[in-house]
Design a protein around this motif. Structure first.
Motif, PDB file in Angstrom:
ATOM      1  N   SER A  33       0.852  -1.188   0.000  1.00  9.54           N
ATOM      2  CA  SER A  33       0.000   0.000   0.000  1.00  9.54           C
ATOM      3  C   SER A  33       0.893   1.246   0.000  1.00  9.54           C
ATOM      4  N   THR A  34       0.619   2.161  -0.903  1.00  8.49           N
ATOM      5  CA  THR A  34       1.450   3.386  -0.934  1.00  8.49           C
ATOM      6  C   THR A  34       1.250   4.199   0.348  1.00  8.49           C
ATOM      7  N   GLN A  57      -0.636  -2.385  -6.336  1.00 12.53           N
ATOM      8  CA  GLN A  57      -0.756  -2.551  -4.882  1.00 12.53           C
ATOM      9  C   GLN A  57      -1.304  -3.944  -4.595  1.00 12.53           C
ATOM     10  N   ARG A  61      -5.725  -0.063   0.467  1.00  8.25           N
ATOM     11  CA  ARG A  61      -6.720   0.116   1.527  1.00  8.25           C
ATOM     12  C   ARG A  61      -7.660   1.283   1.252  1.00  8.25           C
ATOM     13  N   GLY A  62      -8.904   1.108   1.683  1.00  5.23           N
ATOM     14  CA  GLY A  62      -9.848   2.215   1.743  1.00  5.23           C
ATOM     15  C   GLY A  62     -10.034   2.595   3.204  1.00  5.23           C
ATOM     16  N   ARG A  63     -11.088   3.346   3.502  1.00  6.26           N
ATOM     17  CA  ARG A  63     -11.352   3.697   4.893  1.00  6.26           C
ATOM     18  C   ARG A  63     -11.839   2.452   5.639  1.00  6.26           C
ATOM     19  N   ARG A  66     -11.388  -1.135   4.441  1.00  6.52           N
ATOM     20  CA  ARG A  66     -11.965  -1.658   3.205  1.00  6.52           C
ATOM     21  C   ARG A  66     -10.842  -1.806   2.176  1.00  6.52           C
ATOM     22  N   THR A  67     -11.127  -2.533   1.109  1.00  2.77           N
ATOM     23  CA  THR A  67     -10.086  -2.816   0.117  1.00  2.77           C
ATOM     24  C   THR A  67     -10.166  -1.841  -1.048  1.00  2.77           C
ATOM     25  N   TRP A  68      -9.005  -1.425  -1.549  1.00  2.89           N
ATOM     26  CA  TRP A  68      -8.970  -0.628  -2.780  1.00  2.89           C
ATOM     27  C   TRP A  68      -8.368  -1.491  -3.878  1.00  2.89           C
ATOM     28  N   GLU A  69      -9.123  -1.693  -4.941  1.00  2.00           N
ATOM     29  CA  GLU A  69      -8.669  -2.561  -6.022  1.00  2.00           C
ATOM     30  C   GLU A  69      -8.108  -1.742  -7.177  1.00  2.00           C
ATOM     31  N   ASN A 120     -15.159  11.668   0.552  1.00  2.95           N
ATOM     32  CA  ASN A 120     -13.805  11.437   0.006  1.00  2.95           C
ATOM     33  C   ASN A 120     -13.786  10.780  -1.370  1.00  2.95           C
ATOM     34  N   LYS A 128     -18.137   5.692  -9.053  1.00 10.80           N
ATOM     35  CA  LYS A 128     -16.929   6.121  -8.340  1.00 10.80           C
ATOM     36  C   LYS A 128     -15.684   5.974  -9.225  1.00 10.80           C
ATOM     37  N   GLY A 131     -10.938   7.399  -5.055  1.00 10.44           N
ATOM     38  CA  GLY A 131     -11.145   7.448  -3.609  1.00 10.44           C
ATOM     39  C   GLY A 131      -9.918   8.047  -2.945  1.00 10.44           C
ATOM     40  N   ASN A 153      -8.876   5.578 -10.969  1.00 12.49           N
ATOM     41  CA  ASN A 153      -8.993   4.599 -12.062  1.00 12.49           C
ATOM     42  C   ASN A 153      -8.757   5.322 -13.376  1.00 12.49           C
ATOM     43  N   ALA A 168     -18.323   1.356 -10.163  1.00 10.10           N
ATOM     44  CA  ALA A 168     -17.079   2.108 -10.385  1.00 10.10           C
ATOM     45  C   ALA A 168     -16.874   2.384 -11.873  1.00 10.10           C
TER      46      ALA A 168
HETATM   47  C1  BT5 Z   1     -11.648   5.071  -0.404  1.00  7.33           C
HETATM   48  O1  BT5 Z   1     -12.104   4.352   0.666  1.00  7.33           O
HETATM   49  O2  BT5 Z   1     -12.311   5.377  -1.360  1.00  7.33           O
HETATM   50  C2  BT5 Z   1     -10.180   5.436  -0.316  1.00  7.33           C
HETATM   51  C3  BT5 Z   1      -9.359   4.683  -1.312  1.00  7.33           C
HETATM   52  C4  BT5 Z   1      -7.917   5.136  -1.303  1.00  7.33           C
HETATM   53  C5  BT5 Z   1      -7.049   4.291  -2.178  1.00  7.33           C
HETATM   54  C6  BT5 Z   1      -5.659   4.819  -2.271  1.00  7.33           C
HETATM   55  S1  BT5 Z   1      -4.712   4.014  -3.479  1.00  7.33           S
HETATM   56  C7  BT5 Z   1      -3.277   4.766  -2.932  1.00  7.33           C
HETATM   57  C8  BT5 Z   1      -3.339   4.772  -1.415  1.00  7.33           C
HETATM   58  N1  BT5 Z   1      -2.812   3.539  -0.857  1.00  7.33           N
HETATM   59  C9  BT5 Z   1      -3.757   2.809  -0.239  1.00  7.33           C
HETATM   60  O3  BT5 Z   1      -3.580   1.702   0.311  1.00  7.33           O
HETATM   61  N2  BT5 Z   1      -4.942   3.463  -0.304  1.00  7.33           N
HETATM   62  C10 BT5 Z   1      -4.817   4.736  -0.988  1.00  7.33           C
HETATM   63  P1  BT5 Z   1     -13.635   4.026   0.937  1.00  7.33           P
HETATM   64  O4  BT5 Z   1     -14.449   5.282   0.913  1.00  7.33           O
HETATM   65  O5  BT5 Z   1     -13.633   3.220   2.181  1.00  7.33           O
HETATM   66  O6  BT5 Z   1     -14.084   3.170  -0.301  1.00  7.33           O
HETATM   67  C11 BT5 Z   1     -13.667   1.843  -0.433  1.00  7.33           C
HETATM   68  C12 BT5 Z   1     -14.711   1.144  -1.302  1.00  7.33           C
HETATM   69  O7  BT5 Z   1     -14.606   1.606  -2.664  1.00  7.33           O
HETATM   70  C13 BT5 Z   1     -14.534  -0.354  -1.377  1.00  7.33           C
HETATM   71  O8  BT5 Z   1     -15.162  -0.999  -0.297  1.00  7.33           O
HETATM   72  C14 BT5 Z   1     -15.197  -0.691  -2.719  1.00  7.33           C
HETATM   73  O9  BT5 Z   1     -16.605  -0.750  -2.563  1.00  7.33           O
HETATM   74  C15 BT5 Z   1     -14.900   0.544  -3.552  1.00  7.33           C
HETATM   75  N3  BT5 Z   1     -13.739   0.366  -4.432  1.00  7.33           N
HETATM   76  C16 BT5 Z   1     -12.655  -0.458  -4.280  1.00  7.33           C
HETATM   77  N4  BT5 Z   1     -11.797  -0.307  -5.304  1.00  7.33           N
HETATM   78  C17 BT5 Z   1     -12.362   0.616  -6.137  1.00  7.33           C
HETATM   79  C18 BT5 Z   1     -11.978   1.190  -7.375  1.00  7.33           C
HETATM   80  N5  BT5 Z   1     -10.844   0.884  -7.979  1.00  7.33           N
HETATM   81  N6  BT5 Z   1     -12.811   2.111  -7.920  1.00  7.33           N
HETATM   82  C19 BT5 Z   1     -13.968   2.470  -7.336  1.00  7.33           C
HETATM   83  N7  BT5 Z   1     -14.393   1.950  -6.177  1.00  7.33           N
HETATM   84  C20 BT5 Z   1     -13.604   1.029  -5.576  1.00  7.33           C
END
Ligand code: BT5
Length: 266
Positions: A33-34, A57, A61-63, A66-69, A120, A128, A131, A153, A168
């Motif tokens: 994760s960055t 990655q 991570r998300g908030r 949660r996972t960021w793909e 966010n 979306k 994030g 994305n 997304a």
């Molecule tokens: C976010 O969390 O939207 C914050 C994401 C931040 C990602 C960046 S990448 C660089 C840096 N390094 C990290 O490890 N993280 C940051 P949240 O509001 O909790 O939304 C997460 C939710 O977005 C997931 O549960 C999915 O439903 C959805 N999601 C996951 N991957 C996605 C994608 N590529 N595009 C759109 N939605 C996505």
């Protein structure tokens, strides 16, 4: 552009020379994760303005864990390290700066207009696109450092990716074209550098106004979901600390503090 583009950290650093944000780019082909890497760098004394970039990655991570793909080599995965002279209560300003910077960079480089969804997210065509995850360390009620993670994305496709396919979008999905990730990163960091100056002065009112200008839900019906509780009303504005003002049909106003909530546009 038809081929996957290569991220060129030295080129990005050179393009940003003279600016504080992006003065040093730390690049990883693949990392967990960055945000995790940037946090460790900050704890080891990395300076304000350093940026971590990755092509892939393995544990984005998300908030709330949660996972960021993302798809390897196709998206923007960036974490900006900042050391703001701000009270911890003003930390949301950093998320605002990043949101506006992403919107401005996309407008400039791709001629696409997207909107900020509180708190966010960046949305495009109702889905979306990006994030933002801001995390930091607080010392005596002040921000020691913050890491602003941005997942955007760009050239990936959401097709065949489960729930992401309906929720997304990428810039390529929206425009049918590939986009130059390095150019987008440079535009985004230049914008963040400008917005940082605006956002760290005084009450941050100018930044708040700019954020509201790009916010997609203001004046619209929204519902706030907090567990089983649902509040419906019109989103009226944002407070300096990032709380959302929602007005019920009765006229009563609620201040919604950003937390484990989800906001839906009605
Ligand atoms: C976010 O969390 O939207 C914050 C994401 C931040 C990602 C960046 S990448 C660089 C840096 N390094 C990290 O490890 N993280 C940051 P949240 O509001 O909790 O939304 C997460 C939710 O977005 C997931 O549960 C999915 O439903 C959805 N999601 C996951 N991957 C996605 C994608 N590529 N595009 C759109 N939605 C996505």
């Amino acid at each position: 552009m038809t081929q996957p583009d290569k991220l060129l950290p030295q080129h990005i650093e050179k393009a940003l020379s003279g600016r504080t944000i992006g003065q040093r780019i730390v690049y990883y082909p693949c990392i967990d994760s960055t945000n995790r890497a940037a946090r460790d760098l900050a704890l080891q004394g990395a300076s304000h303005g350093w940026v971590v970039l990755a092509d892939e990655q393995s544990a984005g991570r998300g908030r709330l864990d949660r996972t960021w793909e993302s798809q390897a080599g196709e998206d923007i995965l960036a974490s900006i390290i900042v050391c703001p002279q701000l009270p911890a209560a003003d930390s949301f300003r950093l998320t605002m700066m990043a949101s506006i910077a992403v919107v401005q960079a996309i407008e400039q480089e791709c001629a696409v207009t997207c909107g900020i969804k509180w708190p966010n997210d960046i949305f495009l065509n109702g889905k979306k696109l990006c994030g933002i995850l801001s995390e930091g360390r607080i010392d005596h009620d002040r921000l020691a450092f913050m890491v602003i993670g941005i997942g955007l994305n760009v050239n990936s496709s959401m097709q065949g990716r489960g729930v992401l396919a309906s929720e997304a979008i990428s810039l390529r999905d929206a425009t049918g074209q590939r986009h130059d990730r390095s150019a987008l990163i440079i535009a985004m960091l230049e914008a963040f550098d400008r917005l940082y100056a605006i956002g760290t002065e005084g009450t941050g009112e100018n930044l708040r106004r700019l954020w509201e200008k790009h916010a997609m839900m203001l004046g619209r019906m929204v519902s706030i979901h907090n567990g089983n509780d649902i509040l419906s009303g019109i989103a009226r504005g944002i407070m300096p600390d990032g709380s959302l003002i929602v007005q019920e049909a009765t006229g009563r106003e609620h201040i919604i503090v950003c937390g484990d909530l989800s906001l839906r546009l009605e």
